[in-house]
Write an enzyme that holds these catalytic residues in place. Structure first.
Site, PDB file in Angstrom:
ATOM      1  N   GLU A 117      -3.814  14.321  40.667  1.00  0.00           N
ATOM      2  CA  GLU A 117      -2.463  14.164  40.132  1.00  0.00           C
ATOM      3  C   GLU A 117      -2.213  15.141  38.993  1.00  0.00           C
ATOM      4  O   GLU A 117      -2.385  14.798  37.813  1.00  0.00           O
ATOM      5  CB  GLU A 117      -2.235  12.728  39.642  1.00  0.00           C
ATOM      6  CG  GLU A 117      -2.174  11.725  40.772  1.00  0.00           C
ATOM      7  CD  GLU A 117      -1.686  10.352  40.332  1.00  0.00           C
ATOM      8  OE1 GLU A 117      -1.575  10.094  39.106  1.00  0.00           O
ATOM      9  OE2 GLU A 117      -1.407   9.531  41.227  1.00  0.00           O
TER      10      GLU A 117
ATOM     11  N   GLU B 231      -2.735   8.425  48.102  1.00  0.00           N
ATOM     12  CA  GLU B 231      -2.886   7.259  47.225  1.00  0.00           C
ATOM     13  C   GLU B 231      -1.552   6.533  47.131  1.00  0.00           C
ATOM     14  O   GLU B 231      -0.529   7.150  46.875  1.00  0.00           O
ATOM     15  CB  GLU B 231      -3.315   7.727  45.824  1.00  0.00           C
ATOM     16  CG  GLU B 231      -3.692   6.606  44.878  1.00  0.00           C
ATOM     17  CD  GLU B 231      -4.046   7.129  43.479  1.00  0.00           C
ATOM     18  OE1 GLU B 231      -4.954   7.977  43.349  1.00  0.00           O
ATOM     19  OE2 GLU B 231      -3.378   6.677  42.524  1.00  0.00           O
TER      20      GLU B 231
HETATM   21  C1  IDC Z   1      -6.314   3.699  37.420  1.00  0.00           C
HETATM   22  C2  IDC Z   1      -7.201   2.527  37.736  1.00  0.00           C
HETATM   23  C3  IDC Z   1      -7.591   1.822  36.476  1.00  0.00           C
HETATM   24  C4  IDC Z   1      -8.226   2.824  35.532  1.00  0.00           C
HETATM   25  C5  IDC Z   1      -7.323   4.013  35.314  1.00  0.00           C
HETATM   26  C6  IDC Z   1      -8.033   5.082  34.509  1.00  0.00           C
HETATM   27  O1  IDC Z   1      -6.537   1.662  38.633  1.00  0.00           O
HETATM   28  O2  IDC Z   1      -8.498   0.772  36.737  1.00  0.00           O
HETATM   29  O3  IDC Z   1      -8.461   2.203  34.290  1.00  0.00           O
HETATM   30  O4  IDC Z   1      -6.965   4.590  36.557  1.00  0.00           O
HETATM   31  O5  IDC Z   1      -7.125   5.959  33.958  1.00  0.00           O
HETATM   32  C7  IDC Z   1      -2.971   6.850  39.576  1.00  0.00           C
HETATM   33  C8  IDC Z   1      -4.294   7.512  39.479  1.00  0.00           C
HETATM   34  C9  IDC Z   1      -5.398   6.491  39.441  1.00  0.00           C
HETATM   35  C10 IDC Z   1      -4.996   5.254  38.658  1.00  0.00           C
HETATM   36  C11 IDC Z   1      -3.854   4.592  39.416  1.00  0.00           C
HETATM   37  C12 IDC Z   1      -3.372   3.272  38.789  1.00  0.00           C
HETATM   38  O6  IDC Z   1      -4.521   8.462  40.498  1.00  0.00           O
HETATM   39  O7  IDC Z   1      -6.530   7.101  38.860  1.00  0.00           O
HETATM   40  O8  IDC Z   1      -6.078   4.387  38.628  1.00  0.00           O
HETATM   41  N1  IDC Z   1      -2.749   5.534  39.487  1.00  0.00           N
HETATM   42  O9  IDC Z   1      -2.934   3.480  37.495  1.00  0.00           O
HETATM   43  N2  IDC Z   1      -1.810   7.450  39.723  1.00  0.00           N
HETATM   44  C13 IDC Z   1      -0.832   6.542  39.679  1.00  0.00           C
HETATM   45  C14 IDC Z   1      -1.424   5.300  39.540  1.00  0.00           C
END
Ligand code: IDC
Length: 479
Positions: A306, A398
């Site tokens: 991302e 994702e």
């Molecule tokens: C989130 C995980 C969470 C963790 C966080 C770390 O769900 O447990 O603490 O990352 O920064 C994304 C990202 C993905 C995120 C997810 C949800 O690619 O890494 O995971 N998310 O926030 N993009 C949009 C949402």
């Protein structure tokens, strides 16, 4: 006919930084180094042979190169062209001749030589470039002693032949090597397909969730087509142990393959949002995994999860340096490129897919990433996907049923609208996450991964919904 060997290797170095009072240990990638050597015996006759050698630079740009290998005791170099070659004992080294010394990342240089042989004339098993061993995806072959220089080479077919019917029933057995055709992901028969599957959570946090039982459940009960391997780069991921995380990713590629599933190798950049900040790490990592997995048909590369806080131009700059490294080692794999605004096709930054359409990645076999979270992203995002889908190959690597935090309310209505849209457009999708994280986007209840069952009793609301959508029959045309 030529005998050919490919040897690929990468040497990644990490340094320990010591600073101030006390010791801070951190890893930082040095110049990435790596190489592939193709050694082809072009002709062979009683007592002599000729060979062509091509070196591919899989690391940072080089200003000169020396290729090294070992001959058997009966093999003696007699003459070389486009390189200065010497033999000391059985050790051969061939150095560039100035004009062909500069090798950009992904660049190649070729030279040839004649030599005599007696006894046997094997292809060398290993090569070095500037002292770095090229090991990895090697295919060995032994020359045929009866070959004569008068033999005419078999012409390489210029048309592709239709692959035979599938011999198995798994997604991988049916679809084989994937390829982008037009705006679609196509299978080995050139037919558009949609893959549906799940993403791991961070491998650094949930290693226990990816084991024989959970992966069997994913393949056999969920009937998933694809497993995305989310390897965080920062956030205590790759940079803390490059070799360890690379090995873990490779293992999960094998686990997916043995169950007939595709795998997405996700270089999970998140913070910092500019993928160029991790360019050296990306080069090192992808040179390694692409060389190691080049013979496999189940690998898709996702080069930046991302990107955020960066322009599309900066993302392109990054992609233009990483893609050649993957292609040099694994030429036919699909590569997915992240988009601006957390892979929102730009929408979350007030932009749109128009910037990509106006300035696409100038390589073939490329797809573009789109991510959504159903409780945060609604019609304006859907409209953009609908609009972009007729112009760009899109892969949803994702999505969450929840808000973009990964938590909060599970929005089944919006999730259903989203997946119906993706189904209608044949856009592949992957759910965040196949884990027992204590957040509503996780498919399993907290504690599941320390137990032994991944059955329906362990599913969260999101897990029940996602499983019900993924397990329905696939449509994989073979003619
Ligand atoms: C989130 C995980 C969470 C963790 C966080 C770390 O769900 O447990 O603490 O990352 O920064 C994304 C990202 C993905 C995120 C997810 C949800 O690619 O890494 O995971 N998310 O926030 N993009 C949009 C949402």
């Amino acid at each position: 006919m030529s005998q050919r060997i490919r040897a690929t290797a990468l040497l990644a170095a990490a340094t320990l930084a010591m600073a101030g009072i006390g010791t801070i240990a951190s890893t930082s990638a040095q110049a990435a180094t790596g190489c592939k050597v193709d050694y082809a015996i072009s002709s062979q006759w009683g007592g002599g042979f000729g060979a062509n050698v091509t070196v591919t630079n899989l690391g940072d740009p080089l200003t000169s190169w020396t290729v090294g290998w070992t001959f058997t005791s009966g093999q003696k170099l007699t003459q070389a062209w486009n390189a200065t070659a010497t033999q000391t004992g059985s050790t051969v080294s061939a150095r560039d001749v100035g004009y062909n010394g500069a090798l950009r990342t992904g660049g190649t240089a070729s030279f040839g030589f004649n030599a005599s042989w007696s006894g046997s004339n094997p292809v060398p098993a290993q090569f070095t470039v500037n002292g770095v061993a090229c090991t990895g995806s090697a295919g060995t072959s032994t020359p045929t002693p009866t070959q004569t220089p008068t033999q005419t080479p078999t012409p390489t077919p210029t048309t592709t032949t239709t692959p035979p019917p599938p011999t198995g029933t798994t997604p991988l057995a049916i679809n084989g090597q994937l390829k982008v055709c037009g705006v679609n992901l196509c299978n080995q028969y050139g037919k558009p397909i949609q893959l549906r599957g799940v993403s791991t959570h961070g491998l650094q946090w949930f290693p226990a969730c990816y084991n024989t039982t959970s992966l069997n459940t994913l393949a056999n009960d969920w009937k998933a087509d694809v497993l995305r391997i989310a390897m965080y780069v920062n956030e205590d991921g790759y940079v803390t142990n490059p070799a360890g995380f690379t090995a873990k990713v490779n293992d999960l590629v094998d686990q997916a393959e043995s169950r007939g599933m595709y795998s997405i190798i996700d270089f999970h950049t998140l913070t910092p949002g500019d993928p160029n900040a991790n360019l050296q790490n990306a080069k090192t990592f992808f040179a390694n995994v692409a060389a190691r997995n080049s013979a496999k048909k189940n690998v898709i590369y996702e080069i930046a999860n991302e990107p955020n806080g960066v322009s599309w131009d900066q993302i392109r700059t990054y992609a233009n340096q990483v893609i050649p490294i993957i292609r040099a080692a694994d030429p036919d794999a699909v590569i997915i490129v992240g988009t601006r605004g957390w892979s929102s096709l730009g929408v979350s930054n007030g932009s749109s897919s128009a910037e990509i359409v106006a300035n696409p990645i100038a390589f073939s076999n490329i797809m573009y990433t789109f991510h959504f979270y159903a409780a945060s992203h609604y019609d304006n995002y859907r409209n953009e996907v609908r609009n972009a889908a007729s112009k760009l190959p899109i892969f949803v690597t994702e999505f969450g049923t929840t808000s973009a935090t990964g938590g909060g309310t599970v929005d089944i209505g919006s999730s259903t609208t989203w997946l119906d849209l993706l189904d209608s457009l044949k856009i592949s999708y992957v759910n965040w996450t196949y884990s027992d994280a204590d957040e509503s986007s996780a498919a399993f209840k907290p504690g599941t991964c320390s137990g032994s069952s991944y059955g329906t009793g362990q599913l969260t609301q999101s897990g029940q919904f996602v499983r019900s959508r993924i397990m329905t029959a696939d449509s994989f045309p073979t003619s």
